[in-house]
Design an enzyme around this catalytic site. Structure first.
Site, mmCIF file in Angstrom:
data_model
loop_
_atom_site.group_PDB
_atom_site.id
_atom_site.type_symbol
_atom_site.label_atom_id
_atom_site.label_comp_id
_atom_site.label_asym_id
_atom_site.label_seq_id
_atom_site.Cartn_x
_atom_site.Cartn_y
_atom_site.Cartn_z
ATOM 1 N N GLU A 111 49.349 46.373 48.186
ATOM 2 C CA GLU A 111 48.284 46.076 49.152
ATOM 3 C C GLU A 111 48.203 44.578 49.378
ATOM 4 O OE1 GLU A 111 43.453 46.910 49.550
ATOM 5 O OE2 GLU A 111 44.671 48.076 48.155
ATOM 6 N N ASP A 113 45.487 42.050 51.251
ATOM 7 C CA ASP A 113 44.100 42.151 51.725
ATOM 8 C C ASP A 113 43.578 40.907 52.409
ATOM 9 O OD1 ASP A 113 43.531 44.676 50.851
ATOM 10 O OD2 ASP A 113 42.452 44.063 49.060
ATOM 11 N N GLU A 115 39.608 40.472 53.451
ATOM 12 C CA GLU A 115 38.268 41.049 53.530
ATOM 13 C C GLU A 115 37.307 39.925 53.892
ATOM 14 O OE1 GLU A 115 37.940 44.882 50.689
ATOM 15 O OE2 GLU A 115 37.990 42.982 49.618
ATOM 16 N N HIS A 128 37.998 36.703 51.859
ATOM 17 C CA HIS A 128 38.428 37.161 50.533
ATOM 18 C C HIS A 128 39.852 37.696 50.675
ATOM 19 C CE1 HIS A 128 37.630 39.286 46.597
ATOM 20 N NE2 HIS A 128 38.538 40.111 47.083
ATOM 21 N N ASN A 130 43.567 39.035 48.637
ATOM 22 C CA ASN A 130 44.066 39.596 47.382
ATOM 23 C C ASN A 130 45.441 40.201 47.634
ATOM 24 O OD1 ASN A 130 44.111 40.344 44.692
ATOM 25 N ND2 ASN A 130 42.281 41.628 44.778
ATOM 26 N N ASP A 138 43.705 41.644 41.110
ATOM 27 C CA ASP A 138 43.165 40.531 40.320
ATOM 28 C C ASP A 138 43.791 39.205 40.720
ATOM 29 O OD1 ASP A 138 41.599 42.361 38.917
ATOM 30 O OD2 ASP A 138 43.110 42.622 37.347
ATOM 31 N N GLU A 140 42.586 37.164 43.459
ATOM 32 C CA GLU A 140 41.689 36.794 44.543
ATOM 33 C C GLU A 140 41.674 35.290 44.800
ATOM 34 O OE1 GLU A 140 40.777 38.411 41.798
ATOM 35 O OE2 GLU A 140 39.938 40.369 42.343
ATOM 36 N N GLY A 209 27.130 38.212 44.893
ATOM 37 C CA GLY A 209 27.338 39.093 43.758
ATOM 38 C C GLY A 209 26.467 40.330 43.762
ATOM 39 N N ARG A 283 37.765 33.968 33.133
ATOM 40 C CA ARG A 283 38.145 35.329 33.490
ATOM 41 C C ARG A 283 39.412 35.764 32.759
ATOM 42 N NH1 ARG A 283 39.869 37.131 39.569
ATOM 43 N NH2 ARG A 283 40.137 39.362 39.188
#
Length: 298
Positions: A111, A113, A115, A128, A130, A138, A140, A209, A283
């Site tokens: 994929e 992306d 967004e 956004h 990805n 993961d 991003e 968030g 992260r």
């Protein structure tokens, strides 16, 4: 999905005069009409909330409390340059997501992306991005835009070839994901993908968030699409590609970023990037992904 940054600015960032002049020149090449939505896509969900208008030149997606809507390309592609012009939900779009992406089917999908995360009136959208390989993302990166994307149409492009995945806005690169398979980094290369677009509610994460919820008194929310262009793409059908094996007639197949494009990419990332997984050490306490280490060395 998760949102890693939320907008707090009340204005769209100032654009320097030289970059603005370049923007006008770059955008001028995207004013030619291309595909027809009746011929190129299928509306797949939304119970009438997706509408093809103007003899196939315009497609609108709507979202209300009951449902969003979406469509997909009739063709699958294995590598290509895909363009779409979008105009986003205006005013208070908090909680909404307008998505435009390539995706393969199955449990171990690939994929790519785009967004676009809505926000309160006056606050900027967040772009956004990805990349998923074999069902794992993961990766991003998020950006502000240097213009109001609700005021007019702008062109959002994905270049996907064996060496690079490049995300473009009005012809200028904002992200370059390189093929680093030689260093053990997975890269989408074997699975054909369709183009998908959708408008949906994601107020559990999209804006600050999930702190800001969708204001349903503003519904229906509407995003608009035009000039879908997949003429520079390899259509995959019946197990074969429409492109020749050596692809010498497709310059985009081996396209890289030249020095001017690399400078533009650095400029955008310096001034408009608001989240980068490659700098998020909290992260990834066990260490950043391999591609981040390679990038950091350059």
């Amino acid at each position: 999905m998760a949102c890693y940054y939320s907008a707090s600015s009340s204005f769209y960032p100032y654009v320097s005069v030289p970059f603005f002049m370049f923007s006008l020149l770059a955008a001028s090449s995207f004013l030619v009409a291309f595909g027809n939505f009746y011929q190129d896509v299928d509306v797949t969900w939304g119970d009438g909330r997706a509408k093809i208008l103007n003899n196939g030149e315009l497609l609108t997606l709507s979202l209300d409390k009951a449902s969003g809507s979406g469509f997909q390309s009739k063709n699958e592609f294995l590598y290509g340059k895909i363009d779409m012009q979008l105009k986003f939900v205006p005013n208070n779009s908090a909680g909404t997501v307008t998505a435009y992406y390539l995706k393969s089917p199955g449990s171990f999908w690939d994929e790519i992306d785009f967004e676009f995360l809505g926000n309160l009136s006056g606050d900027p959208y967040i772009v956004h991005t990805n990349v998923y390989t074999q069902g794992k993302g993961d990766r991003e990166q998020q950006f502000y835009l240097w213009f109001d994307p609700t005021a007019d149409f702008h062109t959002y492009s994905i270049l996907w070839n064996p060496g690079h995945i490049v995300f473009y806005v009005d012809g200028r690169p904002i992200r370059d994901f390189k093929n680093l398979q030689s260093m053990g980094v997975p890269y989408p290369k074997n699975q054909p993908m369709r183009m998908y677009c959708s408008l949906w509610n994601a107020d559990d994460w999209a804006t600050r968030g999930g702190l800001v919820k969708t204001d349903w008194s503003q519904a229906p929310f509407t995003a608009s699409f035009r000039n879908f262009n997949a003429k520079n793409a390899c259509v995959w059908a019946n197990g074969a590609s429409s492109c020749s094996s050596n692809s010498t007639g497709n310059p985009w197949f081996s396209q890289d970023l030249d020095s001017a494009s690399q400078n533009t990419l650095k400029w955008v990332q310096k001034n408009y990037m608001v989240y980068n997984y490659c700098t998020d050490t909290r992260r990834f306490p066990q260490g950043l992904p391999q591609e981040c280490k390679v990038t950091a060395k350059k």
